[in-house]
Design a protein around this motif. Structure first.
Motif, PDB file in Angstrom:
ATOM      1  N   ALA A  10       0.828  -1.111  -0.298  1.00 52.70           N
ATOM      2  CA  ALA A  10       0.008  -0.271   0.005  1.00 52.70           C
ATOM      3  C   ALA A  10       0.879   1.147  -0.188  1.00 52.70           C
ATOM      4  O   ALA A  10       1.051   1.997   1.111  1.00 52.70           O
ATOM      5  CB  ALA A  10      -0.833   0.045   1.144  1.00 52.70           C
ATOM      6  N   LEU A  16      -6.734   2.567  -2.724  1.00 51.34           N
ATOM      7  CA  LEU A  16      -6.991   1.720  -1.756  1.00 51.34           C
ATOM      8  C   LEU A  16      -8.178   0.837  -2.024  1.00 51.34           C
ATOM      9  O   LEU A  16      -8.449  -0.015  -1.348  1.00 51.34           O
ATOM     10  CB  LEU A  16      -7.458   2.564  -0.507  1.00 51.34           C
ATOM     11  N   SER A  17      -9.075   1.032  -2.676  1.00 47.98           N
ATOM     12  CA  SER A  17     -10.230   0.219  -3.169  1.00 47.98           C
ATOM     13  C   SER A  17      -9.793  -0.969  -3.692  1.00 47.98           C
ATOM     14  O   SER A  17     -10.112  -2.118  -3.418  1.00 47.98           O
ATOM     15  CB  SER A  17     -10.960   0.783  -4.157  1.00 47.98           C
ATOM     16  N   VAL A  19      -6.266  -1.995  -2.778  1.00 43.87           N
ATOM     17  CA  VAL A  19      -5.708  -2.657  -1.714  1.00 43.87           C
ATOM     18  C   VAL A  19      -6.536  -3.678  -0.943  1.00 43.87           C
ATOM     19  O   VAL A  19      -6.276  -4.682  -0.910  1.00 43.87           O
ATOM     20  CB  VAL A  19      -5.020  -1.767  -1.021  1.00 43.87           C
ATOM     21  N   TYR A  20      -7.674  -3.152  -0.575  1.00 41.69           N
ATOM     22  CA  TYR A  20      -8.712  -3.823   0.394  1.00 41.69           C
ATOM     23  C   TYR A  20      -9.553  -4.884  -0.704  1.00 41.69           C
ATOM     24  O   TYR A  20      -9.985  -5.796  -0.003  1.00 41.69           O
ATOM     25  CB  TYR A  20      -9.450  -2.789   1.133  1.00 41.69           C
ATOM     26  N   ALA A  23      -7.754  -8.079  -0.611  1.00 42.57           N
ATOM     27  CA  ALA A  23      -7.701  -8.803   0.612  1.00 42.57           C
ATOM     28  C   ALA A  23      -9.404  -9.248   0.663  1.00 42.57           C
ATOM     29  O   ALA A  23      -9.448 -10.571   1.081  1.00 42.57           O
ATOM     30  CB  ALA A  23      -7.656  -7.968   1.732  1.00 42.57           C
ATOM     31  N   GLU A  24     -10.277  -8.830   0.175  1.00 39.54           N
ATOM     32  CA  GLU A  24     -11.642  -9.373   0.454  1.00 39.54           C
ATOM     33  C   GLU A  24     -11.816 -10.393  -0.842  1.00 39.54           C
ATOM     34  O   GLU A  24     -12.489 -11.258  -0.443  1.00 39.54           O
ATOM     35  CB  GLU A  24     -12.762  -8.363   0.074  1.00 39.54           C
ATOM     36  N   GLU A  27     -10.260 -13.334   0.502  1.00 36.85           N
ATOM     37  CA  GLU A  27     -11.059 -13.773   1.575  1.00 36.85           C
ATOM     38  C   GLU A  27     -12.466 -14.643   1.197  1.00 36.85           C
ATOM     39  O   GLU A  27     -12.676 -15.767   1.778  1.00 36.85           O
ATOM     40  CB  GLU A  27     -11.611 -12.885   2.716  1.00 36.85           C
ATOM     41  N   THR A  44      -3.851 -12.436   3.459  1.00 38.46           N
ATOM     42  CA  THR A  44      -3.242 -11.328   2.831  1.00 38.46           C
ATOM     43  C   THR A  44      -2.620 -10.368   3.878  1.00 38.46           C
ATOM     44  O   THR A  44      -3.138  -9.924   4.978  1.00 38.46           O
ATOM     45  CB  THR A  44      -4.500 -10.575   2.287  1.00 38.46           C
ATOM     46  N   ILE A  46      -1.143  -6.694   4.271  1.00 39.64           N
ATOM     47  CA  ILE A  46      -1.148  -5.331   3.565  1.00 39.64           C
ATOM     48  C   ILE A  46       0.240  -4.562   4.176  1.00 39.64           C
ATOM     49  O   ILE A  46       0.124  -4.314   5.488  1.00 39.64           O
ATOM     50  CB  ILE A  46      -2.498  -4.533   3.949  1.00 39.64           C
TER      51      ILE A  46
END
Length: 314
Positions: A10, A16-17, A19-20, A23-24, A27, A44, A46
């Motif tokens: 990051a 940032l959308s 980056v996360y 991760a999502e 998941e 994940t 960050i």
């Protein structure tokens, strides 16, 4: 259980959308694996620049390191030592290096991609070639997987990259499940479907710029190199050399790209049949126009209109 560790860097001004979103997505892939009995887990991490500077012994081992897109040119236009050293170290330890959009700059700075074809956002191609003139590049592609180096093209191509990683770590069934959950198309696509021809106009060569401005309004007319050279007040040989240096294309290629862009605009904004559009943009042979359109855009004119026009223009 197979347990994969994924690092997402990051860096300042990154998206940032994405980056996360990485991760999502991973998941959700974990949940799909659990539901289908696949013994795979993706974790994940960050990481920010401060994390990369920590003196850790032993150094963490990641299966893949991801560079998301960026909203700010300053964040990727120069090498960042901490990121560069981290990427080289992780690659030496066996990590896949992965980029989306402007993230490709960070990979190219390492020198590890010199022999690998990469992609980035089509609008960044000029700057990328300026920074890395010897780097093989194909911005028609949304994603290029070279095994230990994966690059993806557009701003939202982080989703293509995430799905590519999920498929490599799990299987195609998990990817299809993700597509259904996220309601996204997991089929193959190309970046050139979305590209627009944006000629370079800030090269500083006034003679070539004058010809470019002229062609913008006269692309449908027959243009000869000799007449364009005369307009630039240059010899034909000097004109061709300087035109290619400033635009990255020879005059015929440049005019063809102008014409095809105008065809795209007409397909999106009017209901004219392609035969009429081809004549308007300077093609006497509709078949030749159709062939050139498909070669540049990767779609037939009818498929292009179907993809990008949801309602009939008024």
């Amino acid at each position: 259980m197979k347990h994969y560790q994924i690092a997402v860097i990051a860096y300042p001004h990154c998206l940032l959308s994405a980056v996360y979103g990485f991760a999502e997505t991973f998941e959700l892939a974990n949940e799909a694996c659990a539901e289908t009995g696949l013994d795979v887990r993706i974790t994940t991490h960050i990481l920010r620049e401060a994390d990369l500077l920590k003196d850790q012994d032993p150094q963490p081992l990641y299966h893949a390191v991801l560079l998301p897109p960026s909203l700010e040119k300053a964040s990727y236009s120069e090498k960042t030592s901490s990121i560069n050293d981290f990427l080289i170290q992780q690659h030496q330890q066996g990590a896949m290096l992965c980029s989306a959009c402007a993230g490709a700059f960070f990979l190219a700075y390492t020198g590890l991609t010199d022999k690998r074809v990469m992609t980035t956002h089509w609008a960044l191609e000029g700057l990328f070639k300026e920074r890395f003139p010897n780097q093989p590049m194909d911005t028609s592609k949304i994603l290029i997987n070279q095994g230990d180096v994966i690059s993806a093209g557009g701003m939202m191509s982080w989703m293509d990259l995430a799905l590519e990683l999920v498929q490599s770590l799990t299987n195609a069934h998990i990817v299809r499940q993700l597509g259904k959950i996220l309601v996204i198309d997991t089929g193959k696509r190309e970046q050139r479907y979305y590209q627009q021809f944006q000629p370079n106009l800030d090269h500083g060569d006034a003679a070539i710029l004058a010809v470019q401005h002229y062609l913008q309004g006269h692309f449908a007319e027959l243009q000869r190199n000799e007449s364009m050279a005369a307009r630039a007040k240059l010899t034909p040989r000097t004109f061709l050399r300087r035109f290619a240096k400033c635009t990255g294309l020879n005059p015929n290629e440049y005019i063809q790209r102008l014409r095809i862009q105008m065809a795209c605009n007409a397909l999106e904004q009017t209901t004219l049949p392609f035969e009429s559009i081809a004549l308007q943009i300077g093609y006497e042979d509709v078949g030749s126009c159709r062939k050139a359109f498909q070669k540049i855009m990767g779609l037939t004119p009818s498929a292009f209109r179907q993809r990008f026009v949801s309602v009939n223009p008024q």
